[in-house]
Scaffold this motif. Structure first.
Motif, PDB file in Angstrom:
ATOM      1  N   VAL A 184       0.833  -1.199   0.000  1.00 44.92           N
ATOM      2  CA  VAL A 184       0.000   0.000   0.000  1.00 44.92           C
ATOM      3  C   VAL A 184       0.872   1.255   0.000  1.00 44.92           C
ATOM      4  O   VAL A 184       0.598   2.226  -0.721  1.00 44.92           O
ATOM      5  N   VAL A 217      -2.848  -0.011  -5.880  1.00 49.51           N
ATOM      6  CA  VAL A 217      -2.996  -0.907  -4.734  1.00 49.51           C
ATOM      7  C   VAL A 217      -3.717  -2.192  -5.144  1.00 49.51           C
ATOM      8  O   VAL A 217      -3.300  -3.305  -4.784  1.00 49.51           O
ATOM      9  N   GLY A 259       4.834  -3.252  -5.362  1.00 46.59           N
ATOM     10  CA  GLY A 259       4.036  -2.042  -5.285  1.00 46.59           C
ATOM     11  C   GLY A 259       4.546  -0.931  -6.177  1.00 46.59           C
ATOM     12  O   GLY A 259       3.757  -0.227  -6.828  1.00 46.59           O
TER      13      GLY A 259
END
Length: 313
Positions: free
Chosen positions: A76, A173, A159
């Motif tokens: 995240v 995300v 990510g």
């Protein structure tokens, strides 16, 4: 120090978000700790061994809890690294600096890794109890720190790759967790399908070694093998290979991989290689020079062709 790491860490250390993040992290660990202690105390009433001998199980339980939290939080944070710059309209300004695209990507990744390791270091007083009371070797604690660093780096690379391809943080995300699903579940599918095919035919199809080696990229198998070796000294991978009739018939790299600690070594190298591949792809994606160069070349090529056609006519 990377300028992005220095700037991001300095800014976030002045915010209360990092304090609340550490508080939430420690609260979850404290909840798991007291829950495990209650279970140990209840089971010790009907057991003849010492309650302190069961304290060693705090190590894998607390370690897995932390790795799960890091696996959720790190993507995240890193998924909003590049897409967040695009949303704040500061991405173009960042690209005008003297830093290379790979340095920018590495700076964003290392920021997420530093934050995750801050949480892990903050949990050391709780993690030290199995070693002080339970009698576990202190080397296992340093092994856990290394694995936490590796898993954080791997999750951050996923990510940042998704962040470089998406313009919105929420999309990055979601894409990151989709990558997680492919890695966690997709690496199991070839071996599972091969096992079903072998059991249905009753013979070896010759692809089982390759299907088994795909599990080197599965974090679940990696962590299961690590904690099994630490806690009991038994290799889950070797036992699984022998159960699948791979241990006796294996040759080459598979025979080397299922012996001693070689599975962890090969898996660690593979995680690092894939992580740097993701970083290279992310840096290539955000590199503005190559894109602009192609567009400029295409624009200059059209009038030259047009002039040539006019001359021919």
């Amino acid at each position: 120090m990377n300028p992005i790491v220095k700037k991001d860490v300095r800014v976030q250390s002045r915010s209360m978000k990092i304090c609340w993040g550490v508080f939430a992290y420690e609260f979850i660990l404290a909840f798991v700790f007291f829950l495990v202690m209650i279970i140990i105390q209840q089971n010790s009433r009907y057991a003849t061994d010492n309650i302190y001998s069961r304290m060693v199980w705090l190590y894998p339980i607390l370690a897995i809890t932390q790795l799960v939290i890091l696996g959720i939080v790190v993507p995240v944070r890193s998924a909003s690294a590049i897409s967040g710059e695009k949303e704040r309209q500061t991405f173009d300004i960042m690209m005008t600096t003297g830093m290379t695209p790979f340095s920018i990507i590495m700076g964003k990744v290392m920021t997420a890794v530093v934050q995750s390791m801050l949480y892990v270091v903050a949990s050391l007083p709780v993690m030290a109890l199995p070693f002080i009371i339970g009698g576990m070797p202190w080397s296992s604690l340093f092994w856990f720190l290394g694995i936490a660093l590796l898993m954080s780096f791997f999750a951050a690379s996923i990510g940042i790759l998704c962040s470089s391809f998406c313009r919105k943080s929420i999309g990055a995300v979601i894409m990151s967790y989709g990558f997680y699903g492919v890695i966690f579940i997709g690496t199991f599918l070839p071996f599972t399908v091969g096992q079903i095919a072998v059991s249905s035919r009753g013979q070896n199809n010759g692809l089982r070694e390759a299907e088994f080696l795909i599990l080197l990229l599965n974090p679940i198998v990696y962590l299961t093998e690590f904690f099994s070796l630490i806690m009991s000294g038994d290799s889950v991978v070797r036992e699984s290979a022998n159960a699948a009739i791979l241990g006796a018939n294996s040759k080459g790299i598979l025979k080397y991989a299922v012996s001693e600690y070689h599975w962890l070594i090969l898996s660690t190298l593979l995680f690092l290689a894939v992580s740097f591949l993701f970083l290279w792809l992310a840096a290539r994606k955000i590199n503005p020079i190559k894109k602009h160069g192609k567009r400029t070349f295409a624009r200059k090529k059209e009038p030259v062709g047009a002039v040539g056609q006019e001359g021919a006519e």
